[in-house]
Write a protein that holds these residues in place. Structure first.
Motif, PDB file in Angstrom:
ATOM      1  N   GLU A 146      -3.917  -7.179  -6.972  1.00 11.73           N
ATOM      2  CA  GLU A 146      -4.723  -7.831  -8.018  1.00 11.73           C
ATOM      3  C   GLU A 146      -4.151  -7.545  -9.399  1.00 11.73           C
ATOM      4  O   GLU A 146      -4.129  -8.426 -10.251  1.00 11.73           O
ATOM      5  N   GLU A 147      -3.689  -6.328  -9.627  1.00  8.93           N
ATOM      6  CA  GLU A 147      -3.093  -5.985 -10.916  1.00  8.93           C
ATOM      7  C   GLU A 147      -1.765  -6.700 -11.122  1.00  8.93           C
ATOM      8  O   GLU A 147      -1.450  -7.157 -12.217  1.00  8.93           O
ATOM      9  N   LYS A 206       0.833  -1.210   0.000  1.00  7.61           N
ATOM     10  CA  LYS A 206       0.000   0.000   0.000  1.00  7.61           C
ATOM     11  C   LYS A 206       0.869   1.262   0.000  1.00  7.61           C
ATOM     12  O   LYS A 206       0.600   2.207  -0.732  1.00  7.61           O
ATOM     13  N   ASN A 262      -1.010  -2.451  -6.355  1.00  9.77           N
ATOM     14  CA  ASN A 262      -2.298  -3.130  -6.284  1.00  9.77           C
ATOM     15  C   ASN A 262      -2.039  -4.612  -6.551  1.00  9.77           C
ATOM     16  O   ASN A 262      -1.663  -4.998  -7.652  1.00  9.77           O
TER      17      ASN A 262
END
Length: 74
Positions: A32-33, A25, A30
């Protein structure tokens, strides 16, 4: 990674998950990406690396416990 697992004398996986997610973070990653961009070869290399590091940590912890036990037995 299962959040409720814990190795004896180790760090609970939930803490590791928290630290890794916080690190991602802070660096704007990200997960998921990123998962879609990693090849199967890289995923396997990461798994192998984590397994090797886990073995090294276990060995280190066991050697420390052995040293502590032998010093208290005297």
């Amino acid at each position: 990674m299962m959040a409720d697992q814990k190795k004896p004398n180790g760090i609970p996986n939930s803490i590791i998950d928290l630290l890794v997610n916080d690190l991602f973070k802070k660096n704007g990653i990200n997960t998921e990406e990123v998962k879609d961009q990693i090849t199967d070869d890289k995923k396997q290399a990461i798994r192998d690396l984590v397994e090797d590091l886990s073995k090294q940590v276990d060995t280190f912890l066991n050697s420390n416990n052995t040293k502590k036990n032998s010093s208290t037995d005297k």
